[in-house]
Design a protein around this motif. Structure first.
Motif, PDB file in Angstrom:
ATOM      1  N   UNK A 167      31.652  42.428  16.015  1.00 18.05           N
ATOM      2  CA  UNK A 167      31.453  42.743  14.598  1.00 18.05           C
ATOM      3  C   UNK A 167      30.527  41.707  13.966  1.00 18.05           C
ATOM      4  N   UNK A 168      29.779  42.140  12.959  1.00 23.08           N
ATOM      5  CA  UNK A 168      28.933  41.195  12.228  1.00 23.08           C
ATOM      6  C   UNK A 168      29.772  40.383  11.260  1.00 23.08           C
ATOM      7  N   UNK A 169      29.561  39.066  11.227  1.00 20.04           N
ATOM      8  CA  UNK A 169      30.314  38.211  10.313  1.00 20.04           C
ATOM      9  C   UNK A 169      29.355  37.444   9.405  1.00 20.04           C
ATOM     10  N   UNK A 170      29.913  36.898   8.334  1.00 12.40           N
ATOM     11  CA  UNK A 170      29.129  36.012   7.481  1.00 12.40           C
ATOM     12  C   UNK A 170      29.737  34.620   7.594  1.00 12.40           C
ATOM     13  N   UNK A 171      28.916  33.647   7.952  1.00 14.42           N
ATOM     14  CA  UNK A 171      29.392  32.263   8.011  1.00 14.42           C
ATOM     15  C   UNK A 171      28.803  31.509   6.830  1.00 14.42           C
ATOM     16  N   UNK A 201      25.891  36.512  11.043  1.00 13.28           N
ATOM     17  CA  UNK A 201      25.917  36.359  12.493  1.00 13.28           C
ATOM     18  C   UNK A 201      26.267  37.731  13.046  1.00 13.28           C
ATOM     19  N   UNK A 216      35.242  39.542  18.512  1.00 12.87           N
ATOM     20  CA  UNK A 216      36.402  39.111  17.709  1.00 12.87           C
ATOM     21  C   UNK A 216      37.500  38.519  18.589  1.00 12.87           C
ATOM     22  N   UNK A 240      31.280  28.985  14.165  1.00 12.84           N
ATOM     23  CA  UNK A 240      31.959  30.266  14.379  1.00 12.84           C
ATOM     24  C   UNK A 240      32.912  30.158  15.568  1.00 12.84           C
ATOM     25  N   UNK A 269      34.210  27.465  16.883  1.00 12.59           N
ATOM     26  CA  UNK A 269      35.279  26.517  16.568  1.00 12.59           C
ATOM     27  C   UNK A 269      36.360  27.180  15.704  1.00 12.59           C
ATOM     28  N   UNK A 270      35.925  27.934  14.691  1.00 11.49           N
ATOM     29  CA  UNK A 270      36.881  28.577  13.785  1.00 11.49           C
ATOM     30  C   UNK A 270      37.671  29.658  14.513  1.00 11.49           C
ATOM     31  N   UNK A 274      40.217  28.005  16.640  1.00 15.27           N
ATOM     32  CA  UNK A 274      41.330  27.507  15.835  1.00 15.27           C
ATOM     33  C   UNK A 274      42.280  28.627  15.452  1.00 15.27           C
ATOM     34  N   UNK A 317      49.162  37.062  17.533  1.00 17.01           N
ATOM     35  CA  UNK A 317      49.524  38.142  16.613  1.00 17.01           C
ATOM     36  C   UNK A 317      48.326  38.670  15.831  1.00 17.01           C
ATOM     37  N   UNK A 318      47.337  37.792  15.600  1.00 19.79           N
ATOM     38  CA  UNK A 318      46.201  38.206  14.774  1.00 19.79           C
ATOM     39  C   UNK A 318      45.084  38.867  15.578  1.00 19.79           C
ATOM     40  N   UNK A 319      45.370  39.222  16.822  1.00 24.59           N
ATOM     41  CA  UNK A 319      44.347  39.824  17.675  1.00 24.59           C
ATOM     42  C   UNK A 319      43.869  41.138  17.040  1.00 24.59           C
TER      43      UNK A 319
END
Lengths: 308, 268
Positions: B85-89, B107, B112, B164, B166-167, B170, B197-199
């Motif tokens: 997916x496209x993300x904004x950093x 980005x 994901x 990206x 690193x985050x 985390x 759980x957040x997968x």
């Protein structure tokens, strides 16, 4: 027991959420306040995305204020005409607020704005509460009566578009309640609070409406505005988490029952000082989060429009 | 080659069953003298996320085919990639004493989920250039994402893509483990793919690479579907497909909850 929140998309402990709802409910029962301004920051501290915390908070307030509103309605304490004017303002404010949230989200500033709004409001309200209760404690020691300026007229009475509100025994411009309603709509949408802490003092001191009518009419407006904000946030931002809301509601109503009972045995000024202290503590925590250099300077969010 | 696929089930008897299945294969395969390669199976290739989802473990089992020499043992790397997916950093800057998100950069096609497990440290298995071209390891991910950021300065692009990764790490969405792949005996291997759980839901691919002497010998891709199901799925779909009615439903729920509570507490 862990439960996965479908919209917040995190897994939380059911009992922790219950306890949080219960604690805030207890405080709101104890102090006779809505509690939304404590609930949303607590949810944010637990890691719920701020936008979800705000929208879900609005949803939860529908549950916590509906019974009060109905009871006031039965007692004839709702000025329907005034309530409708407030509500019209509230609907406009809600629309603006929800679209503002949507836009701030797309530019990545929503979390900051929510925090700033909270720091400002909690700081002002907490500060005022502390001051007033400290003054009240001093006055009760010195036993000096508190005299309020009883003048019936102020600048409000010079405004145009006058309307007669029979139930409130008022003949005033429709503008102040309209603007007041709009402001409350904005606050509900942006902060997930009921806005009682703004609307109640404004109606009492600015519009000089009888206190019983103020309570009934503001609850009437809060129920409708929070309901509308819930629907608007669902439609525009998909940030209402019903599972989270339900957990908070259950904890909240139980907590409130105990809060009311305990509150009957405590002294007003001390409690207000206590509440003021807590409000300031939450404010401070949010302020620290804004000022201290974060461990991670970068942040990542999904592009709006392609939000799943 | 046979690849059995079963319905999601994590019980140990099932794992044992797969183990036996692999064991049988191992003793059959050398007899046919197959080419170098791998065969794999999963404990579950469909992972439902339900209301009580707190994460899951998927065990991937495999067997190495072909000749095995004691002096030159093969290595296995398993990479699992999630939907992209496209993300904004954004990078925070201090404005009037407060940290504010600034400098947004898009980005594109960020996985994901990304996990890499290997039988030995990656660079002991293959040279960096080969790993890079195959997209194995966080370092290759960083350089790939750098190319997906549209900025002039390549240093800036690298800082953003490092951030990206690193985050995501985390948040438990990116995982790496140099000893994640356990080789049992000479031919069998197993890897535990951890999902928090957040997968995100979507189509995942487990990519199994077989190396020997720094060269890629074989590769096998196995699809895994992570889908939200049950009550949780119902709510999620409702919220995104019929947002207006979902909002109305949320309000009705709140009204009922509020009134019920009052009615209950009035009795005592």
């Amino acid at each position: 027991m862990q439960v996965y929140l479908p919209i917040a998309e995190i897994s939380v402990n059911v009992f922790a959420i219950f306890a949080m709802g219960g604690a805030v409910g207890f405080l709101s029962g104890l102090f006779g306040v809505g509690g939304g301004f404590l609930m949303t920051p607590l949810l944010i501290f637990t890691g719920i995305p701020p936008t979800v915390a705000v929208a879900t908070g609005a949803n939860q307030i529908v549950a916590s204020s509906i019974s009060g509103a109905l009871a006031q309605w039965k007692r004839g304490n709702v000025d329907v005409k005034l309530g409708t004017v407030l509500l019209i303002g509230g609907i406009v404010g809600s629309f603006i607020g929800v679209e503002l949230v949507r836009w701030l989200r797309s530019v990545g500033q929503i979390d900051l704005i929510i925090s700033l709004a909270y720091v400002t409001f909690l700081g002002v309200i907490g500060g005022l509460m502390m001051l007033e209760s400290l003054n009240a404690m001093r006055r009760s020691k010195l036993d000096i009566g508190h005299k309020r300026n009883k003048s019936r007229h102020n600048w409000i009475h010079g405004l145009p578009f006058k309307m007669r509100f029979h139930r409130s025994k008022l003949f005033i411009s429709a503008l102040p309640p309209l603007i007041l309603g709009l402001l409350v709509g904005l606050l509900v949408a942006l902060m997930g609070v009921g806005g009682g802490f703004i609307i109640v003092p404004a109606m009492i001191y600015l519009l000089r409406i009888p206190t019983n009518i103020v309570v009934g009419t503001s609850l009437f407006q809060i129920v409708f505005v929070t309901a509308i904000v819930t629907i608007l946030h669902s439609t525009s931002n998909q940030t209402v988490d019903v599972v989270l809301a339900l957990l908070l509601m259950i904890g909240g109503v139980i907590g409130a029952q105990f809060g009311v009972r305990v509150g009957q045995h405590l002294r007003g000024e001390h409690m207000r000082a206590l509440l003021g202290f807590m409000v300031l503590a939450v404010c401070l925590r949010m302020l620290v989060d804004l000022i201290v250099e974060p461990d991670e300077l970068y942040s990542v969010s999904q592009m709006l429009g392609s939000l799943k | 080659m046979i690849r059995n696929s079963y319905i999601a089930d994590n019980c140990s008897s099932r794992i044992f069953g797969i183990f036996l299945f692999c064991l049988t294969l191992v003793y059959l395969v050398p007899a046919v003298k197959a080419a170098d390669g791998v065969i794999t199976d999963l404990t579950s290739d469909k992972v439902p996320i339900e209301w009580n989802f707190t994460g899951a473990n998927i065990f991937l089992f495999g067997a190495i085919e072909g000749e095995i020499r004691a002096d030159n043992k093969p290595d296995v790397i398993v990479v699992v990639r999630g939907p992209k997916k496209g993300l904004v950093a954004r990078k925070k800057e201090r404005v009037a004493g407060i940290w504010v998100n600034k400098n947004p950069n898009k980005v594109s096609s960020v996985p994901l989920y990304y996990s890499v497990a290997s039988s030995r440290p990656l660079l002991d298995i293959a040279p960096a250039s080969l790993l890079d071209s195959l997209g194995i390891g966080f370092q290759s991910l960083v350089s790939k994402l750098s190319r997906n950021i549209d900025v002039e300065d390549s240093n800036v692009a690298e800082q953003y893509s490092e951030a990206v990764v690193r985050i995501m790490e985390k948040q438990g969405l990116y995982k790496s483990g140099a000893s994640g792949v356990k080789i049992v005996g000479d031919r069998l291997f197993q890897v535990n793919i951890k999902l928090d759980a957040n997968v995100p839901s979507g189509d995942f691919y487990a990519d199994v690479y077989l190396f020997r002497g720094g060269k890629l010998l074989g590769r096998r891709i196995t699809p895994i579907t992570i889908h939200k199901s049950g009550f949780e799925r119902l709510i999620y779909n409702f919220a995104y497909e019929h947002p207006f009615f979902y909002g109305v439903f949320a309000v009705i729920l709140a009204v009922i909850a509020g009134l019920t509570a009052t009615a209950l507490f009035k009795q005592d």
